[in-house]
Design a protein around this motif. Structure first.
Motif, short mmCIF file in Angstrom:
data_model
loop_
_atom_site.label_atom_id
_atom_site.label_comp_id
_atom_site.label_asym_id
_atom_site.label_seq_id
_atom_site.Cartn_x
_atom_site.Cartn_y
_atom_site.Cartn_z
N ILE A 413 15.90 27.82 4.99
CA ILE A 413 14.47 27.82 5.34
C ILE A 413 14.07 29.14 6.00
O ILE A 413 13.06 29.74 5.66
CB ILE A 413 14.14 26.63 6.26
N CYS A 414 14.90 29.60 6.94
CA CYS A 414 14.57 30.84 7.67
C CYS A 414 14.62 32.06 6.75
O CYS A 414 13.88 33.02 6.96
CB CYS A 414 15.52 31.02 8.85
N THR A 415 15.50 32.02 5.73
CA THR A 415 15.54 33.12 4.77
C THR A 415 14.21 33.21 4.03
O THR A 415 13.64 34.30 3.86
CB THR A 415 16.68 32.93 3.77
N GLY A 416 13.68 32.05 3.60
CA GLY A 416 12.39 32.03 2.92
C GLY A 416 11.26 32.48 3.82
O GLY A 416 10.38 33.25 3.41
N ILE A 417 11.27 32.00 5.07
CA ILE A 417 10.23 32.39 6.02
C ILE A 417 10.29 33.89 6.28
O ILE A 417 9.26 34.58 6.32
CB ILE A 417 10.39 31.61 7.34
N TYR A 418 11.51 34.40 6.41
CA TYR A 418 11.65 35.83 6.69
C TYR A 418 11.14 36.67 5.54
O TYR A 418 10.36 37.62 5.74
CB TYR A 418 13.12 36.18 6.98
N GLN A 420 9.14 35.83 2.95
CA GLN A 420 7.78 35.60 2.49
C GLN A 420 6.72 35.80 3.57
O GLN A 420 5.57 36.09 3.26
CB GLN A 420 7.65 34.17 1.92
N ILE A 421 7.09 35.65 4.83
CA ILE A 421 6.09 35.72 5.91
C ILE A 421 6.36 36.88 6.87
O ILE A 421 5.50 37.74 7.09
CB ILE A 421 6.04 34.39 6.69
N LEU A 422 7.57 36.91 7.45
CA LEU A 422 7.86 37.91 8.48
C LEU A 422 7.87 39.34 7.94
O LEU A 422 7.36 40.25 8.59
CB LEU A 422 9.19 37.59 9.17
N VAL A 423 8.49 39.54 6.76
CA VAL A 423 8.57 40.90 6.21
C VAL A 423 7.18 41.48 5.94
O VAL A 423 6.87 42.59 6.38
CB VAL A 423 9.44 40.93 4.94
N PRO A 424 6.29 40.76 5.22
CA PRO A 424 4.95 41.32 5.01
C PRO A 424 4.18 41.53 6.30
O PRO A 424 3.50 42.55 6.48
CB PRO A 424 4.26 40.27 4.13
N LEU A 425 4.29 40.56 7.24
CA LEU A 425 3.55 40.67 8.49
C LEU A 425 4.05 41.84 9.33
O LEU A 425 3.27 42.67 9.81
CB LEU A 425 3.67 39.36 9.28
N ALA A 426 5.39 41.91 9.51
CA ALA A 426 5.97 43.00 10.29
C ALA A 426 5.76 44.34 9.61
O ALA A 426 5.60 45.38 10.27
CB ALA A 426 7.47 42.75 10.52
N GLY A 427 5.74 44.34 8.26
CA GLY A 427 5.50 45.57 7.52
C GLY A 427 4.12 46.14 7.80
O GLY A 427 3.95 47.36 7.96
N ARG A 428 3.11 45.25 7.85
CA ARG A 428 1.76 45.71 8.13
C ARG A 428 1.62 46.23 9.56
O ARG A 428 0.89 47.18 9.83
CB ARG A 428 0.76 44.58 7.89
N LEU A 429 2.35 45.59 10.49
CA LEU A 429 2.25 45.99 11.89
C LEU A 429 3.02 47.26 12.21
O LEU A 429 2.59 48.08 13.01
CB LEU A 429 2.74 44.84 12.79
N SER A 430 4.21 47.41 11.57
CA SER A 430 5.08 48.54 11.89
C SER A 430 5.00 49.69 10.90
O SER A 430 5.42 50.80 11.20
CB SER A 430 6.54 48.06 11.97
N GLY A 431 4.48 49.41 9.70
CA GLY A 431 4.46 50.45 8.66
C GLY A 431 5.77 50.58 7.93
O GLY A 431 5.91 51.41 7.04
N ASN A 432 6.77 49.76 8.29
CA ASN A 432 8.08 49.78 7.63
C ASN A 432 8.08 48.75 6.51
O ASN A 432 7.83 47.56 6.74
CB ASN A 432 9.18 49.45 8.66
#
Length: 607
Positions: A413-418, A420-432
């Motif tokens: 579950i956490c792999t999917g959350i990471y 699909q959700i965390l990577v795009p969100l953190a990418g927009r915030l950090s630029g990475n």
């Protein structure tokens, strides 16, 4: 100025030596071209690659299924091993936990052997094949030993019917079989991970991102495989059908091997780059021999001209400013201008940087060992804790080892959350584009691992409060363990997937499998450290009439204090990790663009 002249002469001599050997070197500056798929081999950014076809997701999927089935087979033995030792071989709780920790440690320590053979001599494919054969042999031997020597009478070892004491021969064959399993599975793991990453061509933009995604799916496949072991197989083994469980594991390993062999003609192969140990040793020997020499400036250090690296089949590594004293090995002095260059006296910049890369990774790697102490509790003390809790659901008995299914589901579950959700969100915030860097993810994994130990300690306190006098088990439901398993699973997604990506990306081309094996070696040392901690705590706390923290009867002990001790060690380790992560500098590889316009006098020779 004098050292600069030495450098020019030495590089000229290196070109003459190559010509004198009768070799004609063609430097291919390659960009992605779909037509190259028809060639049997090509050189991509300096890395010599043999192509049977083109690799990619189609054939990588075979490797992911192979990983899932091999993991099913391995955990079919490992997840319940602590109960096999206590019920069938009649070992004590502390002794069984220690033996499991040592065995699991050996599994992942063998990953270093597999990585060395893969990088140096055999290549990834042959290494995977040989170690899987050893793995299958160990499982077959375990199945036979269990049925013939150990499980007597039939159905014993279920927690109710005791087994007849095993003969010395039976015990010896048992340990031989499980350590063959450890050797085979351990040598296979880092190599299959690196071999899977090899299937993606970084020169193809479509495949470049797939390489990073592969490690997530790799760990996902690992947990899907172990889910069956931790639910179905563990139930049959817990009910006394140990031999059946081992036979299913054997069958799974055989199918995994056959699927792996099916893709033989379609995989992409990277040739081994030779033994890295002499290369790294040469750097330190050359540095010692030139200890009194002042390191030359970056532009005056010795390096071969053109795109070819002195390390066959690899890209050049650009100079870094860490461990400057090692630059002495690439500093040219008058004695280096002799007719024959001595590699134990003069090394190239790439060779020096390879040694620097290893030194830079070691502090970060050491900080991951304490986390592996957290992880290994699932296979030992978590199971023993659950075994003395109320595990009845109506009339159905839930095996303690099957609780690790919550860890697996948490990972999935956490792999999917990471992704699909965390990577795009953190990418927009950090630029990475990756969302979080590998080092950031590993730090988060440490913090969540510490919380898992606090949860386990809190569960143990609650369990002790519900102990029924005269009974082995507490009245507290085993489902109180769910939070600690979920937290460990969440921490794995950040720590172990981050480790696989980090060490594979930061390892030089010549030691890629070694980079992947560092993740497994961390688990290995974590198991040995866990075993050491159990021994130390037992000796210190079990004195006189005091039963200690982890006695045979857990109802008279304080296992909660052991969990809190690990949590405190993890918190201290996290502080050290922050300093190491801030200090770390990434590897800097020479790209195709770096070579454009260089050595123009030789461009006519390029193909």
């Amino acid at each position: 100025m004098e050292q600069h002249n030495f450098n020019i002469e030495a590089q000229q001599k290196a070109r003459e030596d190559n010509a004198g050997n009768g070799e004609v070197r063609f430097h291919v500056k390659e960009s992605y071209d779909i037509n190259k798929e028809n060639t049997s081999s090509f050189k991509h950014e300096g890395i010599l690659i043999k192509k049977a076809s083109i690799g990619g997701w189609k054939w990588t999927s075979l490797l992911l299924v192979n990983q899932g089935l091999a993991t099913l087979a391995f955990f079919g033995v490992g997840v319940n091993l602590v109960l096999f030792l206590t019920r069938v071989l009649e070992q004590g709780n502390a002794s069984a936990a220690n033996n499991v920790s040592k065995w699991t440690g050996t599994v992942y320590l063998c990953s270093l052997i597999g990585a060395f053979l893969s990088d140096s001599y055999w290549g990834r494919y042959l290494t995977c094949t040989i170690f899987q054969l050893i793995f299958v042999l160990g499982l077959m031997l375990l199945s036979v030993t269990s049925g013939v020597f150990l499980i007597t009478p039939d159905g014993c070892g279920d927690g109710k019917l005791p087994c007849t004491p095993a003969s010395p021969i039976g015990i010896a064959i048992f340990y031989l079989s499980i350590y063959l399993i450890a050797f085979g599975y351990g040598g296979h793991q880092p190599t299959i991970a690196t071999f899977g990453a090899d299937q993606f061509d970084e020169a193809n933009p479509r495949e470049k991102n797939s390489k990073a995604t592969f490690f997530c799916y790799f760990y996902f496949a690992l947990n899907v495989g172990s889910l069956f072991s931790n639910t179905i197989l563990v139930y049959y083994e817990d009910s006394g059908k140990w031999t059946l469980g081992f036979l299913v594991s054997t069958g799974s390993a055989i199918v995994a091997l056959l699927l792996f062999l099916m893709g033989t003609k379609k995989y992409r192969y990277v040739k081994p780059c030779g033994n890295p140990l002499p290369r790294i040793a040469q750097v330190f020997v050359a540095t010692t021999r030139k200890w009194d020499v002042v390191p030359a400036k970056e532009g005056d250090l010795y390096e071969l001209e053109g795109s070819e690296s002195a390390i066959k089949g690899t890209r050049k590594i650009l100079h870094s400013n860490e461990f400057i004293f090692l630059d002495k090995a690439a500093t040219i002095i008058e004695s280096d201008l002799s007719s024959q260059k001595n590699p134990w006296s003069l090394c190239t910049v790439s060779q020096v940087e390879e040694a620097k890369c290893v030194l830079r990774m070691i502090p970060v790697w050491l900080c991951t060992i304490i986390y592996s102490v957290v992880f290994t509790q699932m296979a030992s003390l978590f199971v023993e804790q659950g075994d003395v809790m109320n595990s009845m659901i109506g009339r159905f008995h839930l095996p303690a080892a099957s609780m690790s299914a919550f860890d697996i589901c948490s990972v999935l579950i956490c792999t999917g959350i990471y992704r699909q959700i965390l990577v795009p969100l953190a990418g927009r915030l950090s630029g990475n584009l990756k969302g979080l860097t590998e080092l950031q993810r590993m730090g988060i994994g440490l913090v969540i691992g510490m919380l898992a130990m606090l949860a386990a300690g809190a569960t143990e306190i609650a369990r002790l409060r519900h102990v029924v006098p005269g009974e082995k088990s507490s009245s507290l439901s085993i489902f109180w363990q769910v939070p600690q398993y979920i937290l460990v699973g969440a921490s794995e997604v950040f720590m172990y997937v981050g480790q696989l990506e980090f060490f594979n990306e930061q390892a030089p081309d010549g030691i890629k499998s070694f980079g992947s094996s560092l993740c497994m070696a961390s688990i290995s040392l974590g198991n040995y450290v866990s075993s050491m901690l159990v021994n130390m705590v037992t000796r210190i706390t079990a004195r006189g009439d005091n039963p200690g923290w982890i006695p045979e009867d857990l109802n008279t002990g304080h296992m909660d204090r052991f969990y809190f001790l690990i949590a405190a060690l993890t918190a201290f380790d996290f502080v050290i990790y922050l300093f190491c992560a801030k200090w770390y500098k990434s590897i800097n590889l020479e790209s195709e663009e770096d070579n454009k316009g260089v050595d123009k006098g030789h461009q006519e020779e390029d193909v």
